[in-house]
Structure formats: structure tokens, C-alpha cells
Design a protein around this motif. Structure first.
Motif, mmCIF file in Angstrom:
data_model
loop_
_atom_site.group_PDB
_atom_site.id
_atom_site.type_symbol
_atom_site.label_atom_id
_atom_site.label_comp_id
_atom_site.label_asym_id
_atom_site.label_seq_id
_atom_site.Cartn_x
_atom_site.Cartn_y
_atom_site.Cartn_z
ATOM 1 N N ALA A 125 -12.197 -4.242 0.598
ATOM 2 C CA ALA A 125 -11.270 -3.612 -0.347
ATOM 3 C C ALA A 125 -10.338 -4.613 -1.010
ATOM 4 O O ALA A 125 -10.049 -4.500 -2.197
ATOM 5 C CB ALA A 125 -10.456 -2.531 0.358
ATOM 6 N N HIS A 126 -9.876 -5.604 -0.264
ATOM 7 C CA HIS A 126 -8.812 -6.453 -0.788
ATOM 8 C C HIS A 126 -9.269 -7.816 -1.282
ATOM 9 O O HIS A 126 -8.572 -8.427 -2.073
ATOM 10 C CB HIS A 126 -7.731 -6.633 0.273
ATOM 11 C CG HIS A 126 -7.180 -5.319 0.727
ATOM 12 N ND1 HIS A 126 -6.498 -4.475 -0.114
ATOM 13 C CD2 HIS A 126 -7.248 -4.694 1.905
ATOM 14 C CE1 HIS A 126 -6.149 -3.399 0.550
ATOM 15 N NE2 HIS A 126 -6.603 -3.489 1.768
ATOM 16 N N ILE A 127 -10.389 -8.268 -0.835
ATOM 17 C CA ILE A 127 -10.861 -9.566 -1.293
ATOM 18 C C ILE A 127 -11.960 -9.400 -2.337
ATOM 19 O O ILE A 127 -11.908 -9.997 -3.394
ATOM 20 C CB ILE A 127 -11.360 -10.428 -0.107
ATOM 21 C CG1 ILE A 127 -10.272 -10.590 0.946
ATOM 22 C CG2 ILE A 127 -11.876 -11.765 -0.585
ATOM 23 C CD1 ILE A 127 -8.974 -11.192 0.437
ATOM 24 N N VAL A 128 -12.938 -8.573 -2.040
ATOM 25 C CA VAL A 128 -14.055 -8.396 -2.962
ATOM 26 C C VAL A 128 -13.609 -7.646 -4.210
ATOM 27 O O VAL A 128 -13.890 -8.062 -5.332
ATOM 28 C CB VAL A 128 -15.231 -7.664 -2.270
ATOM 29 C CG1 VAL A 128 -16.334 -7.369 -3.243
ATOM 30 C CG2 VAL A 128 -15.749 -8.500 -1.109
ATOM 31 N N PHE A 129 -12.916 -6.526 -4.031
ATOM 32 C CA PHE A 129 -12.535 -5.718 -5.188
ATOM 33 C C PHE A 129 -11.307 -6.281 -5.889
ATOM 34 O O PHE A 129 -11.399 -6.779 -6.976
ATOM 35 C CB PHE A 129 -12.328 -4.253 -4.795
ATOM 36 C CG PHE A 129 -13.599 -3.592 -4.363
ATOM 37 C CD1 PHE A 129 -14.657 -3.447 -5.239
ATOM 38 C CD2 PHE A 129 -13.751 -3.155 -3.067
ATOM 39 C CE1 PHE A 129 -15.844 -2.866 -4.844
ATOM 40 C CE2 PHE A 129 -14.925 -2.560 -2.658
ATOM 41 C CZ PHE A 129 -15.981 -2.418 -3.545
ATOM 42 N N THR A 130 -10.160 -6.211 -5.256
ATOM 43 C CA THR A 130 -8.970 -6.765 -5.881
ATOM 44 C C THR A 130 -7.805 -6.773 -4.907
ATOM 45 O O THR A 130 -7.606 -5.816 -4.167
ATOM 46 C CB THR A 130 -8.569 -5.980 -7.150
ATOM 47 O OG1 THR A 130 -7.343 -6.487 -7.641
ATOM 48 C CG2 THR A 130 -8.408 -4.504 -6.858
ATOM 49 N N PRO A 131 -7.019 -7.840 -4.885
ATOM 50 C CA PRO A 131 -5.815 -7.856 -4.055
ATOM 51 C C PRO A 131 -4.778 -6.825 -4.510
ATOM 52 O O PRO A 131 -3.867 -6.498 -3.767
ATOM 53 C CB PRO A 131 -5.270 -9.271 -4.230
ATOM 54 C CG PRO A 131 -6.419 -10.079 -4.714
ATOM 55 C CD PRO A 131 -7.295 -9.142 -5.475
ATOM 56 N N LEU A 132 -4.947 -6.286 -5.698
ATOM 57 C CA LEU A 132 -4.012 -5.269 -6.185
ATOM 58 C C LEU A 132 -4.056 -4.001 -5.335
ATOM 59 O O LEU A 132 -3.122 -3.203 -5.370
ATOM 60 C CB LEU A 132 -4.302 -4.934 -7.649
ATOM 61 C CG LEU A 132 -4.040 -6.064 -8.648
ATOM 62 C CD1 LEU A 132 -4.459 -5.651 -10.049
ATOM 63 C CD2 LEU A 132 -2.587 -6.478 -8.625
ATOM 64 N N LEU A 133 -5.133 -3.823 -4.568
ATOM 65 C CA LEU A 133 -5.206 -2.659 -3.685
ATOM 66 C C LEU A 133 -4.140 -2.706 -2.594
ATOM 67 O O LEU A 133 -3.858 -1.698 -1.955
ATOM 68 C CB LEU A 133 -6.598 -2.535 -3.068
ATOM 69 C CG LEU A 133 -7.685 -2.063 -4.028
ATOM 70 C CD1 LEU A 133 -9.034 -2.067 -3.344
ATOM 71 C CD2 LEU A 133 -7.381 -0.681 -4.552
ATOM 72 N N LEU A 134 -3.546 -3.882 -2.376
ATOM 73 C CA LEU A 134 -2.436 -3.970 -1.426
ATOM 74 C C LEU A 134 -1.247 -3.141 -1.891
ATOM 75 O O LEU A 134 -0.419 -2.731 -1.090
ATOM 76 C CB LEU A 134 -2.016 -5.427 -1.235
ATOM 77 C CG LEU A 134 -3.018 -6.328 -0.516
ATOM 78 C CD1 LEU A 134 -2.573 -7.772 -0.591
ATOM 79 C CD2 LEU A 134 -3.198 -5.897 0.923
ATOM 80 N N LEU A 135 -1.179 -2.873 -3.185
ATOM 81 C CA LEU A 135 -0.081 -2.073 -3.735
ATOM 82 C C LEU A 135 -0.139 -0.619 -3.284
ATOM 83 O O LEU A 135 0.843 0.103 -3.394
ATOM 84 C CB LEU A 135 -0.093 -2.149 -5.263
ATOM 85 C CG LEU A 135 0.163 -3.534 -5.859
ATOM 86 C CD1 LEU A 135 0.005 -3.501 -7.370
ATOM 87 C CD2 LEU A 135 1.526 -4.048 -5.455
ATOM 88 N N VAL A 136 -1.275 -0.191 -2.757
ATOM 89 C CA VAL A 136 -1.417 1.182 -2.269
ATOM 90 C C VAL A 136 -0.337 1.486 -1.234
ATOM 91 O O VAL A 136 0.216 2.582 -1.197
ATOM 92 C CB VAL A 136 -2.832 1.400 -1.672
ATOM 93 C CG1 VAL A 136 -2.932 2.707 -0.924
ATOM 94 C CG2 VAL A 136 -3.877 1.336 -2.775
ATOM 95 N N ALA A 137 0.006 0.494 -0.408
ATOM 96 C CA ALA A 137 1.004 0.691 0.641
ATOM 97 C C ALA A 137 2.384 1.020 0.082
ATOM 98 O O ALA A 137 3.209 1.601 0.777
ATOM 99 C CB ALA A 137 1.088 -0.544 1.527
ATOM 100 N N LEU A 138 2.625 0.687 -1.165
ATOM 101 C CA LEU A 138 3.927 1.001 -1.773
ATOM 102 C C LEU A 138 4.059 2.479 -2.119
ATOM 103 O O LEU A 138 5.168 2.975 -2.293
ATOM 104 C CB LEU A 138 4.131 0.164 -3.044
ATOM 105 C CG LEU A 138 4.211 -1.342 -2.861
ATOM 106 C CD1 LEU A 138 4.261 -2.026 -4.219
ATOM 107 C CD2 LEU A 138 5.400 -1.722 -2.003
ATOM 108 N N PHE A 139 2.931 3.167 -2.207
ATOM 109 C CA PHE A 139 2.961 4.548 -2.688
ATOM 110 C C PHE A 139 2.528 5.581 -1.652
ATOM 111 O O PHE A 139 2.474 6.762 -1.955
ATOM 112 C CB PHE A 139 2.079 4.673 -3.939
ATOM 113 C CG PHE A 139 2.520 3.743 -5.036
ATOM 114 C CD1 PHE A 139 3.666 3.991 -5.754
ATOM 115 C CD2 PHE A 139 1.786 2.597 -5.319
ATOM 116 C CE1 PHE A 139 4.085 3.117 -6.748
ATOM 117 C CE2 PHE A 139 2.197 1.720 -6.312
ATOM 118 C CZ PHE A 139 3.353 1.983 -7.031
#
Length: 160
Positions: A125-139
Motif C-alpha cells: 500500500a505505501h511503497i508500491v502504490f504511494t506514500p500518500l496513503l499514510l495520510l489515511v491515518a489523519l482522517f
């Protein structure tokens, strides 16, 4: 005013929103990122230690063992994550350093395969697709990442 976070009863199962101690989620995102740095430093050291025996085993097997080199880091990381997160503390050494633990929403302990899948989903999820998925934790109300949501887990503070 009621708390927006889920509740945990004495058995560990997450229930209604009124009795959960929201302090268990304070600082989880930052601690989780710092724990990641420690964990992958540990994995790197373990990889360096494993490189030497694989080299000598490769000499004995006429180079056959050297085929392990491309996957050695991944195997070590998965074994590290699987054994530590499914252990009695339900946390990697980095998570333990920052007083974190992983819990299932249904209260059952994390098993080896769930810990492995958690690690694989993190990288997918975070390396192959995009590190932006880490932002999910903010919401998310429980500060969960994508793999936590998919596996029904949450990372909480173990010191509270």
C-alpha cells in the motif's frame, strides 16, 4: 459529551464509544513512524549478519545459496515482523521502545499470519502504490493506516 473513539473492555474487544480511554491513541502516529525507523534499522543489521553465512554456504553449495540474496531482506523483515507482532507483547521491538502495541478490534491476539499480512500490506500500500496513503491515518478516528483498516487492527499505546 461522548468520546469519538471506540471502547475496549477488559477482554480487549473494542465496543461502544463511551468507555474507551482516548489517551491510548495520543501520539500514536508519531511514535509509529519512529518505531518504523528503529525496526528497519534492526532488520538491516539482521540482514548484514545473515549475508556472511549465506556467502559461506554459497561456497559450499557451489553458488546455489547465493540465490537467496535477492529475497534475503524481505524474508528477514517478514520473520521479524511475524515473530515480534504475534508474540506476547504484540509489538515489534521498535513499537515496544515507543510503548505501542497492535490489537485486533475483536480482542483476539494477533497471530503470525496476520502479522505477516500486515507487513506485506504495508509495503504494497505505501511503497508500491504511494506514500500518500499514510495520510489515511489523519482522517480515521482510530488513527489507522490502510492495512489496519483491512485487517481489523489498531495500534495503541501500551503505557496507558
Amino acid at each position: 459529551m461522548t468520546n469519538q473513539y471506540p471502547a475496549s473492555n477488559t477482554s480487549g474487544a473494542w465496543q461502544g464509544a463511551n468507555s474507551f480511554d482516548a489517551r491510548r491513541l495520543e501520539g500514536v502516529r508519531t511514535r509509529r513512524m519512529l518505531a518504523f525507523v528503529i525496526d528497519y534499522t534492526i532488520v538491516g543489521v539482521l540482514w548484514l549478519v545473515a549475508v556472511v553465512p549465506v556467502f559461506f554456504i554459497g561456497i559450499l553449495t557451489l553458488g546455489l545459496a547465493w540465490l537467496l540474496y535477492p529475497v534475503l531482506g524481505a524474508v528477514i523483515a517478514l520473520l521479524y515482523i511475524g515473530t515480534t507482532m504475534s508474540g506476547p507483547r504484540q509489538a515489534t521491538w521498535g513499537m515496544q521502545f515507543f510503548s505501542l502495541r497492535i490489537e485486533r478490534l475483536d480482542g483476539t491476539p494477533i497471530d503470525f499470519m496476520t502479522a505477516i499480512v500486515h507487513g506485506v500490506l504495508f509495503w504494497a500500500a505505501h511503497i508500491v502504490f504511494t506514500p500518500l496513503l499514510l495520510l489515511v491515518a489523519l482522517f480515521t478516528s482510530k488513527k489507522q493506516l490502510v492495512q489496519d483498516i483491512l485487517l481489523g487492527t489498531v495500534v495503541v499505546r501500551s503505557d496507558r
